[in-house]
Structure formats: structure tokens, C-alpha cells
Scaffold this motif. Structure first.
Motif, PDB file in Angstrom:
ATOM      1  N   LEU A 132       0.832  -1.201   0.000  1.00 30.54           N
ATOM      2  CA  LEU A 132       0.000   0.000   0.000  1.00 30.54           C
ATOM      3  C   LEU A 132       0.866   1.250   0.000  1.00 30.54           C
ATOM      4  O   LEU A 132       1.930   1.271   0.610  1.00 30.54           O
ATOM      5  CB  LEU A 132      -0.869   0.001   1.279  1.00 30.54           C
ATOM      6  CG  LEU A 132      -1.699   1.230   1.601  1.00 30.54           C
ATOM      7  CD1 LEU A 132      -2.835   1.408   0.588  1.00 30.54           C
ATOM      8  CD2 LEU A 132      -2.264   1.134   3.023  1.00 30.54           C
ATOM      9  N   VAL A 133       0.370   2.280  -0.671  1.00 26.90           N
ATOM     10  CA  VAL A 133       0.892   3.637  -0.513  1.00 26.90           C
ATOM     11  C   VAL A 133      -0.302   4.505  -0.145  1.00 26.90           C
ATOM     12  O   VAL A 133      -1.307   4.542  -0.862  1.00 26.90           O
ATOM     13  CB  VAL A 133       1.578   4.159  -1.802  1.00 26.90           C
ATOM     14  CG1 VAL A 133       1.956   5.631  -1.644  1.00 26.90           C
ATOM     15  CG2 VAL A 133       2.794   3.319  -2.144  1.00 26.90           C
ATOM     16  N   THR A 134      -0.197   5.164   1.005  1.00 26.42           N
ATOM     17  CA  THR A 134      -1.257   6.059   1.463  1.00 26.42           C
ATOM     18  C   THR A 134      -0.675   7.026   2.487  1.00 26.42           C
ATOM     19  O   THR A 134       0.305   6.699   3.153  1.00 26.42           O
ATOM     20  CB  THR A 134      -2.452   5.279   2.059  1.00 26.42           C
ATOM     21  OG1 THR A 134      -3.564   6.155   2.226  1.00 26.42           O
ATOM     22  CG2 THR A 134      -2.119   4.628   3.393  1.00 26.42           C
ATOM     23  N   GLY A 135      -1.246   8.192   2.577  1.00 24.35           N
ATOM     24  CA  GLY A 135      -0.823   9.159   3.578  1.00 24.35           C
ATOM     25  C   GLY A 135       0.639   9.545   3.496  1.00 24.35           C
ATOM     26  O   GLY A 135       1.237   9.911   4.494  1.00 24.35           O
ATOM     27  N   GLY A 136       1.221   9.440   2.312  1.00 19.43           N
ATOM     28  CA  GLY A 136       2.610   9.822   2.142  1.00 19.43           C
ATOM     29  C   GLY A 136       3.626   8.751   2.497  1.00 19.43           C
ATOM     30  O   GLY A 136       4.824   9.006   2.501  1.00 19.43           O
ATOM     31  N   ASN A 137       3.159   7.542   2.792  1.00 21.52           N
ATOM     32  CA  ASN A 137       4.053   6.442   3.141  1.00 21.52           C
ATOM     33  C   ASN A 137       3.792   5.224   2.259  1.00 21.52           C
ATOM     34  O   ASN A 137       2.676   5.012   1.787  1.00 21.52           O
ATOM     35  CB  ASN A 137       3.867   6.029   4.603  1.00 21.52           C
ATOM     36  CG  ASN A 137       4.397   7.066   5.562  1.00 21.52           C
ATOM     37  OD1 ASN A 137       5.515   7.549   5.404  1.00 21.52           O
ATOM     38  ND2 ASN A 137       3.614   7.407   6.563  1.00 21.52           N
ATOM     39  N   ALA A 138       4.831   4.426   2.072  1.00 25.20           N
ATOM     40  CA  ALA A 138       4.742   3.144   1.368  1.00 25.20           C
ATOM     41  C   ALA A 138       4.898   2.040   2.409  1.00 25.20           C
ATOM     42  O   ALA A 138       5.883   2.007   3.154  1.00 25.20           O
ATOM     43  CB  ALA A 138       5.838   3.034   0.315  1.00 25.20           C
ATOM     44  N   PHE A 139       3.934   1.144   2.467  1.00 23.07           N
ATOM     45  CA  PHE A 139       3.881   0.083   3.469  1.00 23.07           C
ATOM     46  C   PHE A 139       4.303  -1.229   2.827  1.00 23.07           C
ATOM     47  O   PHE A 139       3.910  -1.526   1.692  1.00 23.07           O
ATOM     48  CB  PHE A 139       2.464  -0.019   4.037  1.00 23.07           C
ATOM     49  CG  PHE A 139       2.059   1.239   4.766  1.00 23.07           C
ATOM     50  CD1 PHE A 139       2.203   1.339   6.138  1.00 23.07           C
ATOM     51  CD2 PHE A 139       1.582   2.339   4.062  1.00 23.07           C
ATOM     52  CE1 PHE A 139       1.874   2.510   6.802  1.00 23.07           C
ATOM     53  CE2 PHE A 139       1.244   3.514   4.722  1.00 23.07           C
ATOM     54  CZ  PHE A 139       1.398   3.595   6.091  1.00 23.07           C
ATOM     55  N   GLU A 155       0.310   2.371  -6.824  1.00 18.26           N
ATOM     56  CA  GLU A 155      -0.225   3.735  -6.863  1.00 18.26           C
ATOM     57  C   GLU A 155      -0.888   4.058  -5.523  1.00 18.26           C
ATOM     58  O   GLU A 155      -1.474   3.181  -4.887  1.00 18.26           O
ATOM     59  CB  GLU A 155      -1.264   3.864  -7.984  1.00 18.26           C
ATOM     60  CG  GLU A 155      -0.661   3.823  -9.371  1.00 18.26           C
ATOM     61  CD  GLU A 155       0.298   4.980  -9.622  1.00 18.26           C
ATOM     62  OE1 GLU A 155      -0.063   6.133  -9.318  1.00 18.26           O
ATOM     63  OE2 GLU A 155       1.419   4.717 -10.105  1.00 18.26           O
ATOM     64  N   PRO A 156      -0.805   5.324  -5.082  1.00 22.47           N
ATOM     65  CA  PRO A 156      -1.430   5.698  -3.808  1.00 22.47           C
ATOM     66  C   PRO A 156      -2.946   5.468  -3.811  1.00 22.47           C
ATOM     67  O   PRO A 156      -3.604   5.637  -4.840  1.00 22.47           O
ATOM     68  CB  PRO A 156      -1.122   7.193  -3.690  1.00 22.47           C
ATOM     69  CG  PRO A 156       0.052   7.416  -4.572  1.00 22.47           C
ATOM     70  CD  PRO A 156      -0.078   6.428  -5.697  1.00 22.47           C
ATOM     71  N   VAL A 157      -3.447   5.082  -2.654  1.00 22.54           N
ATOM     72  CA  VAL A 157      -4.883   4.841  -2.457  1.00 22.54           C
ATOM     73  C   VAL A 157      -5.323   5.637  -1.234  1.00 22.54           C
ATOM     74  O   VAL A 157      -4.687   5.565  -0.189  1.00 22.54           O
ATOM     75  CB  VAL A 157      -5.171   3.344  -2.232  1.00 22.54           C
ATOM     76  CG1 VAL A 157      -6.641   3.112  -1.918  1.00 22.54           C
ATOM     77  CG2 VAL A 157      -4.731   2.516  -3.416  1.00 22.54           C
ATOM     78  N   GLU A 158      -6.398   6.375  -1.359  1.00 21.39           N
ATOM     79  CA  GLU A 158      -6.976   7.122  -0.237  1.00 21.39           C
ATOM     80  C   GLU A 158      -8.476   6.868  -0.198  1.00 21.39           C
ATOM     81  O   GLU A 158      -9.071   6.458  -1.191  1.00 21.39           O
ATOM     82  CB  GLU A 158      -6.723   8.631  -0.383  1.00 21.39           C
ATOM     83  CG  GLU A 158      -5.274   9.044  -0.329  1.00 21.39           C
ATOM     84  CD  GLU A 158      -4.626   8.883   1.042  1.00 21.39           C
ATOM     85  OE1 GLU A 158      -5.341   8.772   2.059  1.00 21.39           O
ATOM     86  OE2 GLU A 158      -3.391   8.860   1.092  1.00 21.39           O
ATOM     87  N   GLY A 159      -9.071   7.116   0.943  1.00 24.93           N
ATOM     88  CA  GLY A 159     -10.517   7.059   1.070  1.00 24.93           C
ATOM     89  C   GLY A 159     -11.086   5.701   1.448  1.00 24.93           C
ATOM     90  O   GLY A 159     -12.288   5.500   1.340  1.00 24.93           O
ATOM     91  N   LEU A 160     -10.244   4.770   1.877  1.00 22.90           N
ATOM     92  CA  LEU A 160     -10.754   3.459   2.268  1.00 22.90           C
ATOM     93  C   LEU A 160     -11.209   3.415   3.717  1.00 22.90           C
ATOM     94  O   LEU A 160     -11.918   2.499   4.107  1.00 22.90           O
ATOM     95  CB  LEU A 160      -9.702   2.380   2.020  1.00 22.90           C
ATOM     96  CG  LEU A 160      -9.307   2.168   0.574  1.00 22.90           C
ATOM     97  CD1 LEU A 160      -8.271   1.060   0.461  1.00 22.90           C
ATOM     98  CD2 LEU A 160     -10.512   1.851  -0.294  1.00 22.90           C
ATOM     99  N   THR A 161     -10.782   4.375   4.510  1.00 20.84           N
ATOM    100  CA  THR A 161     -11.263   4.476   5.893  1.00 20.84           C
ATOM    101  C   THR A 161     -12.005   5.795   5.981  1.00 20.84           C
ATOM    102  O   THR A 161     -11.747   6.707   5.193  1.00 20.84           O
ATOM    103  CB  THR A 161     -10.116   4.425   6.910  1.00 20.84           C
ATOM    104  OG1 THR A 161      -9.361   5.633   6.834  1.00 20.84           O
ATOM    105  CG2 THR A 161      -9.221   3.217   6.683  1.00 20.84           C
ATOM    106  N   GLY A 162     -12.901   5.920   6.895  1.00 18.60           N
ATOM    107  CA  GLY A 162     -13.678   7.151   7.001  1.00 18.60           C
ATOM    108  C   GLY A 162     -13.626   7.773   8.361  1.00 18.60           C
ATOM    109  O   GLY A 162     -13.417   7.092   9.358  1.00 18.60           O
TER     110      GLY A 162
END
Length: 166
Positions: A132-139, A155-162
């Protein structure tokens, strides 16, 4: 047997450490601190992913078995993570995210990953399986190189948690 004041203070601190996971810090404060400094308050997804890595480490025999033990482990997270000042304006989302992770929420794409680094950085290692890449970090997970099927960050992914706050 009469104990000295110094011994009583030491015993009290040790007892508190068992309850608070680190003398002077609660698990919630430790989680807030790692989310605040490691995700740069960039997104809820980023904070939840950082928190998921912390909880994965708590469950792993390779790391300390408390949130504060993991967050306070030398050389693992941002310098000064346990001491630097946090901006109160950023805290509502940070606090909500920390509480959610401590109550069991996990980022759905982090899986069993126990590592991350700033997105955009590249390393020459062949054992980094990115999830995963999200919030400026690669996990990523560390795996034997022959089991790495995702050697480059996705590719970065956002919006999976609310946001669950008010």
C-alpha cells in the motif's frame, strides 16, 4: 520491611509502566504520537495504516509487545516521537484515528505489514513486498526475495477508511 522513598517511587513507576505500557504515556498517547509524526496528519487512511503497522508489531514476537514499547523503540520511528510537541489543532482526527485502531480498526490493505517508509524513497533491497501507498508512506512486508511479487510501491490509495468523529 520498610521501603525507602526512592524504592517506592521506582516500584510505583514500574507498576504504572505495566498499566500504561510506558512510564508516563498511555497506549492512546503513544498511538497518537506515532500517527501524528509518521503520517504528517496527511490523511485518515495514512494514520490508520501507521496504526495498523504498530499493532502488527505488537502482535509480532520480533518487536515489543505493547503500543508504547513499539512506538518508543529506538531508531524505528521519527526522531523525538515520544517527546516533541504536537499541534492541538491537528488532534481531533489524530485522536479519533488512534482510538479507532486501539478498538480494533485496521487499514484493509496493510495486511501483516510491519514496515513503511516515506513514499518516493527507493531502496536497493530485494525483500520488500509492497502492499500500500497512502498518507505519504509506502507500506511493506519483508519477505524472502523469491516470495516478493510486488517489488515496487503501488499507486497511492486514499478514502478506504472514514472519519468516525463528530
Amino acid at each position: 520491611m520498610k521501603l525507602s522513598r526512592k524504592t517506592l517511587v521506582a516500584v510505583s513507576c514500574l507498576s504504572a509502566a505495566v498499566l500504561l505500557a510506558a512510564c508516563g504515556h498511555s497506549p492512546q498517547e503513544c498511538m497518537e504520537r506515532v500517527m501524528y509524526f509518521e503520517s504528517n496528519r496527511s490523511s485518515r487512511d495514512g494514520m490508520i495504516a501507521v496504526g495498523t503497522v504498530v499493532m502488527n508489531r505488537v502482535e509480532s514476537p520480533q518487536f515489543p509487545d505493547t503500543v508504547c514499547g513499539v512506538v518508543g523503540q529506538r531508531g524505528q520511528f521519527a526522531p523525538g516521537v515520544m517527546k516533541r510537541r504536537m499541534n492541538p489543532k491537528s488532534m481531533p482526527l489524530v485522536r479519533e484515528s488512534a482510538i479507532s485502531v486501539l478498538q480494533g480498526e485496521r487499514h484493509p490493505l496493510v495486511g501483516s505489514a510491519t514496515f513503511f517508509h516515506t513514499a518516493g524513497h527507493r531502496f536497493p533491497y530485494d525483500n520488500m513486498h509492497y502492499v500500500l501507498v497512502t498518507g505519504g508512506n509506502a507500506f511493506y512486508e519483508k519477505r524472502p526475495n523469491y516470495l516478493v511479487t510486488q517489488p515496487l510501491p503501488p499507486e497511492p490509495v486514499e478514502g478506504l477508511t472514514g472519519w468516525h468523529g463528530g
